[in-house]
Design a protein around this motif. Sequence first.
Motif, PDB file in Angstrom:
ATOM      1  N   ARG A 105      46.250  46.043  33.280  1.00 43.07           N
ATOM      2  CA  ARG A 105      44.659  46.488  33.733  1.00 43.07           C
ATOM      3  C   ARG A 105      43.799  45.153  33.422  1.00 43.07           C
ATOM      4  O   ARG A 105      42.953  44.918  34.403  1.00 43.07           O
ATOM      5  N   HIS A 106      44.245  44.275  32.530  1.00 40.79           N
ATOM      6  CA  HIS A 106      43.333  42.933  32.153  1.00 40.79           C
ATOM      7  C   HIS A 106      43.560  42.065  33.365  1.00 40.79           C
ATOM      8  O   HIS A 106      42.582  41.504  33.899  1.00 40.79           O
ATOM      9  N   HIS A 107      44.941  41.983  33.840  1.00 37.39           N
ATOM     10  CA  HIS A 107      45.191  41.201  34.654  1.00 37.39           C
ATOM     11  C   HIS A 107      44.356  41.576  36.166  1.00 37.39           C
ATOM     12  O   HIS A 107      44.026  40.690  36.876  1.00 37.39           O
ATOM     13  N   ALA A 108      44.593  42.963  36.352  1.00 35.15           N
ATOM     14  CA  ALA A 108      43.768  43.491  37.659  1.00 35.15           C
ATOM     15  C   ALA A 108      42.296  43.375  37.747  1.00 35.15           C
ATOM     16  O   ALA A 108      41.656  42.784  38.674  1.00 35.15           O
ATOM     17  N   ARG A 109      41.926  43.468  36.356  1.00 37.47           N
ATOM     18  CA  ARG A 109      40.331  43.262  36.275  1.00 37.47           C
ATOM     19  C   ARG A 109      39.901  41.498  36.463  1.00 37.47           C
ATOM     20  O   ARG A 109      38.979  41.360  37.156  1.00 37.47           O
ATOM     21  N   MET A 110      40.904  40.769  36.301  1.00 37.28           N
ATOM     22  CA  MET A 110      40.766  39.333  36.524  1.00 37.28           C
ATOM     23  C   MET A 110      40.583  38.914  37.990  1.00 37.28           C
ATOM     24  O   MET A 110      40.129  38.019  38.583  1.00 37.28           O
ATOM     25  N   GLN A 156      46.734  36.685  28.347  1.00 41.35           N
ATOM     26  CA  GLN A 156      45.426  36.269  29.039  1.00 41.35           C
ATOM     27  C   GLN A 156      45.734  35.071  29.974  1.00 41.35           C
ATOM     28  O   GLN A 156      45.078  34.970  31.153  1.00 41.35           O
ATOM     29  N   ALA A 157      46.217  34.150  29.320  1.00 45.23           N
ATOM     30  CA  ALA A 157      46.712  32.938  29.947  1.00 45.23           C
ATOM     31  C   ALA A 157      47.418  33.139  31.246  1.00 45.23           C
ATOM     32  O   ALA A 157      47.434  32.583  32.505  1.00 45.23           O
ATOM     33  N   VAL A 158      48.526  34.178  31.090  1.00 45.00           N
ATOM     34  CA  VAL A 158      49.269  34.649  32.354  1.00 45.00           C
ATOM     35  C   VAL A 158      48.547  35.099  33.317  1.00 45.00           C
ATOM     36  O   VAL A 158      48.414  34.866  34.547  1.00 45.00           O
ATOM     37  N   GLY A 159      47.496  35.969  33.227  1.00 49.48           N
ATOM     38  CA  GLY A 159      46.440  36.519  33.993  1.00 49.48           C
ATOM     39  C   GLY A 159      45.532  35.445  34.707  1.00 49.48           C
ATOM     40  O   GLY A 159      45.470  35.659  35.834  1.00 49.48           O
ATOM     41  N   ARG A 160      45.161  34.630  34.015  1.00 54.88           N
ATOM     42  CA  ARG A 160      44.375  33.609  34.901  1.00 54.88           C
ATOM     43  C   ARG A 160      45.221  32.931  35.495  1.00 54.88           C
ATOM     44  O   ARG A 160      44.859  32.464  36.880  1.00 54.88           O
ATOM     45  N   HIS A 161      46.771  32.590  35.332  1.00 55.75           N
ATOM     46  CA  HIS A 161      47.451  31.789  36.101  1.00 55.75           C
ATOM     47  C   HIS A 161      48.035  32.582  37.543  1.00 55.75           C
ATOM     48  O   HIS A 161      47.716  32.082  38.668  1.00 55.75           O
ATOM     49  N   THR A 191      44.649  32.701  39.777  1.00 53.65           N
ATOM     50  CA  THR A 191      44.739  31.251  40.292  1.00 53.65           C
ATOM     51  C   THR A 191      45.731  31.217  41.362  1.00 53.65           C
ATOM     52  O   THR A 191      45.511  30.421  42.634  1.00 53.65           O
ATOM     53  N   HIS A 192      46.733  31.857  41.291  1.00 54.73           N
ATOM     54  CA  HIS A 192      47.878  31.565  42.210  1.00 54.73           C
ATOM     55  C   HIS A 192      48.129  32.675  43.237  1.00 54.73           C
ATOM     56  O   HIS A 192      49.118  32.794  44.033  1.00 54.73           O
ATOM     57  N   GLY A 193      47.364  33.739  43.236  1.00 58.94           N
ATOM     58  CA  GLY A 193      47.235  34.798  44.090  1.00 58.94           C
ATOM     59  C   GLY A 193      48.714  35.684  43.840  1.00 58.94           C
ATOM     60  O   GLY A 193      49.354  36.317  44.805  1.00 58.94           O
ATOM     61  N   LEU A 194      49.292  35.637  42.385  1.00 62.87           N
ATOM     62  CA  LEU A 194      50.398  36.608  42.216  1.00 62.87           C
ATOM     63  C   LEU A 194      49.839  37.940  41.679  1.00 62.87           C
ATOM     64  O   LEU A 194      48.951  38.185  41.253  1.00 62.87           O
ATOM     65  N   PRO A 195      50.744  38.873  41.998  1.00 63.95           N
ATOM     66  CA  PRO A 195      50.346  40.143  41.758  1.00 63.95           C
ATOM     67  C   PRO A 195      50.225  40.472  40.179  1.00 63.95           C
ATOM     68  O   PRO A 195      50.970  40.060  39.572  1.00 63.95           O
ATOM     69  N   PRO A 196      49.411  41.443  39.617  1.00 66.22           N
ATOM     70  CA  PRO A 196      49.275  41.711  38.208  1.00 66.22           C
ATOM     71  C   PRO A 196      50.627  42.189  37.720  1.00 66.22           C
ATOM     72  O   PRO A 196      50.932  41.728  36.707  1.00 66.22           O
ATOM     73  N   ALA A 197      51.304  43.271  38.165  1.00 70.86           N
ATOM     74  CA  ALA A 197      52.545  43.535  37.870  1.00 70.86           C
ATOM     75  C   ALA A 197      53.924  43.031  38.252  1.00 70.86           C
ATOM     76  O   ALA A 197      53.659  42.743  39.685  1.00 70.86           O
ATOM     77  N   ASP A 198      54.813  43.041  37.601  1.00 74.48           N
ATOM     78  CA  ASP A 198      56.039  42.589  37.933  1.00 74.48           C
ATOM     79  C   ASP A 198      57.016  43.476  37.621  1.00 74.48           C
ATOM     80  O   ASP A 198      57.567  43.477  36.385  1.00 74.48           O
TER      81      ASP A 198
END
Length: 95
Positions: free
Chosen positions: A88-93, A35-40, A43-50
């Motif tokens: 999915r969580h990252h993308a939703r954020m 969740q913290a990674v997703g917020r980060h 905030t920094h415009g990084l793609p959800p998946a790596d």
Amino acid sequence: MTEPADQVLQGYRQSIDNIDAALVHMLAERFKVTQAVGRHKATHGLPPADPGREERQIARLRQLATEAQLDPEFSEKFLRFIIDEVIRHHARMQA
Ligand SMILES: O=C(O)C(=O)C[C@]1(C(=O)O)C=C[C@@H](O)C=C1
């Protein structure tokens, strides 16, 4: 003297219950971090998946699984399932 069969089964199930509880706690901690990674990332415009990171994680886990006599195919599917949920969580954020 042999233990009655139902007592043996109960003993196994007690262990299984402890292991399942540990799995839930470990997953809860993992999702707190992601969740913290997703917020980060949001905030920094990084793609959800790596995908590169995922490839390295899967290779590492497959190796660990083999050493632990766990089916590496199963461990890959398990990690893939978790990572897909995290993505999915990252993308939703970011939506
Ligand atoms: O490490 C990251 O960049 C994450 O977002 C975490 C995570 C994971 O759950 O392990 C999820 C998505 C990425 O594609 C790679 C790994």
